[in-house]
Structure formats: C-alpha cells, structure tokens
Design an enzyme around this catalytic site. Sequence first.
Site, mmCIF file in Angstrom:
data_model
loop_
_atom_site.group_PDB
_atom_site.id
_atom_site.type_symbol
_atom_site.label_atom_id
_atom_site.label_comp_id
_atom_site.label_asym_id
_atom_site.label_seq_id
_atom_site.Cartn_x
_atom_site.Cartn_y
_atom_site.Cartn_z
ATOM 1 N N SER A 163 0.875 -0.904 0.030
ATOM 2 C CA SER A 163 -0.039 0.221 -0.025
ATOM 3 C C SER A 163 0.887 1.295 0.167
ATOM 4 C CB SER A 163 -0.885 -0.013 1.255
ATOM 5 O OG SER A 163 -0.190 -0.079 2.336
ATOM 6 N N LYS A 164 2.199 1.040 0.152
ATOM 7 C CA LYS A 164 2.972 2.429 0.318
ATOM 8 C C LYS A 164 3.126 3.144 -1.212
ATOM 9 C CE LYS A 164 4.571 2.295 4.333
ATOM 10 N NZ LYS A 164 3.812 0.862 5.168
#
Length: 364
Positions: A184-185
């Site tokens: 999700s970064k």
Amino acid sequence: MIPMVDLKTQYHQLKSEIDTAVLDALESTQFILGPNVTNLEKETVNYLGSPHAVGCASGTDALHLAVLAAGIKPGDEVITTPFTFIATAEAICYAGAVPVFVDVDPQTFNIVPELIEKAITPRTKAVIPVHLFGQPADMAAISAICERHNLVLIEDCAQSFGAAFAGRMTGSIGAFGCFSFFPSKNLGGYGDGGLVTAATAEGAETLKMLRNHGSKVRYHHDVIGFNSRLDDLQAAILRVKLRHIDRFNQERRRVAHRYSEGLKDVVTVPFEDGKGIHVYHQYTVLTDKRDLIMAALSEQQIASAVYYPIPLHRQNVFAEQCRTLSLPVAESIADRCMSLPVYPEMTNQQVDQVIAAVRGALAG
C-alpha cells in the site's frame, strides 16, 4: 465501493510492464540478490540522490539494520516520535536500546525539534524522525541538533518515498534512510520489501553484511547477521513502479488538494508547511466527530481508517517505561485523527463522493 487503496486498478494500468518484468525475472532464475535487486539499488540511488542503497526484506528490517549499522548498543537511547507505527520503536528495542518518545507538532504530526534537544542525555546516540503520512519532518532543525550533539540521524521514510525537504529527497539527508515497499506504500511491491540508504560506503557495506548472515564472502561470517534479502521478483516489480513514482505522487497530491478544498470548513485538513513536498501516503484529518463520520462512510461503502489510535507511549508494551510520560499533542491527535481513501487512480468523482459523504454526516 471506494477502498483505501486500489492496487488492482494500478496493476491493470501497468500490467504489460509488470508481467514482462516478472516473467523475465522468472526466466533468469536468479531469485536471491539477483540483477533486479542490484539495478533497483542503483536506480534508487539515482532517484533519491543518496550515495548508497541496500535492499532488504521489509521496512521493519530496514529500520532494524540501520539502527545496528549506526552502532546503537544495548542501553543506548534513541529519540523518536510516539505517533507512528510501532516498527519505528521496535527497531530500537531489537538492538537492546531504549526508545525515548517526545511530542509532535499539532499541524504536521511530526516530531518537534526543540523537544528532541530537551530530551538528549549522555546515553542518547541517535534520533529517528518519521516523515509521517508523506509529510517531511523539519530536517534542517533536526540535522542541526544531531550535528551539535554528535548523534546519528536515521530517517524513517516508510511513508515518504518521493517526498522532499528543501530540495532534497527524504532518505538522502540523514546517515541512513529506511524505506518500506509494503504493497500500500507510495512505491509498493506485491509482498514485503524494504531498502536502506546510506551516506557512507562503510555504512552500506555494514548493511550488506547484516542483511546476508553477516557475510561479505560466502561462508565467511564477520558479524552475527540476518536473513533479510529483498527478492528479485519484488525488485523487478518495484523497478517498473519506480518509473512511475512521480506521477503516482502528483496524483496523490491532486486527490489531497481536492479533499482539502472541499473539507477545510468542516474538519481540520492536512497542513503543508511549505518547507518540503508532501506525498500523501495517507490523507488524515482531525475531527471530534470521527465515529459519526466513519459510520456514515461505511454505510455508503467508503473505506476509512485510523492511523494511529494509540500512541506508542500508551501501548501496553511500553506501559512500565512510560507510566509517567504525558505527550498531550500525540494523545489528542490519536483521539481525533481519521484517514480517507487516497491513491493515484482515484477519480475526481470518487473524491467528490467522499467529500459529500463527510459533509452529509456532519450536517445530519
């Protein structure tokens, strides 16, 4: 449904590039510390402007290896923020050192430089600021403090790939910079992964030994190390995504600024201090009506989240050490913060739908 992040849409946008890169990596059969890892390290150095970069197995490992490479020993103190994911403090504890928490700024949510200086003792050896949610910490002030007191500066860049402070990329300012490639970064893989930047060749060599069982030469072990190697398949995917990171971050900023324009009169929207470039890993607001808003969003199938509901000095694991510690700003933010969906592929229509849902909840 509007999710917090839409990895499927992003994959389909990059499918041809990613599939080709993965299949090439499979065909090469060089899966551990292979050519994609080496090339990702080189490309990251070029992008960030840091002299050295060393891939590793996760963002948590990146912090752990950096703390060890910095020479932190049992009983040393490391000053950091209480308003972050626990990995920041875990890495300090893994080395047998003591995390010392100081309060954060009520606007940026980042560590306050003046409080760092007040917390320094003869046992203090390092400072770990976190560029929280993609907002760079005040690196000019923090760097000056570290130089004055001969402290190692380790940047926690888990949420700030592509952010900049005064024209310098986060991760290129301290002795070490620690990145996470959690999916999700801003720059995310399809599994765990991490990377540490280093200001010196000596620091980079130490990191390389630590990530690979303490070995420079196969079966020759100079220190007790770890199995913390970034695999070649993840590196292949990350190399593709790295080519798009500036666009990803620009689109995150588009979403964030649209939110702020639509919500600034009903909640406290994120603050940009003008000293750097915020890349909005999260779009986090403050409100006294958090539960009300989150319930309304859920009813409309709009995701939301709280990062972070309990500051570290209030976690059970640190209860004894911090039993008399009061950090009122961090505590207040934790009670009132909530994050809205933000990702590069989010459309203006989706942003407006979230804005309407928030405003509707508060109006009702």
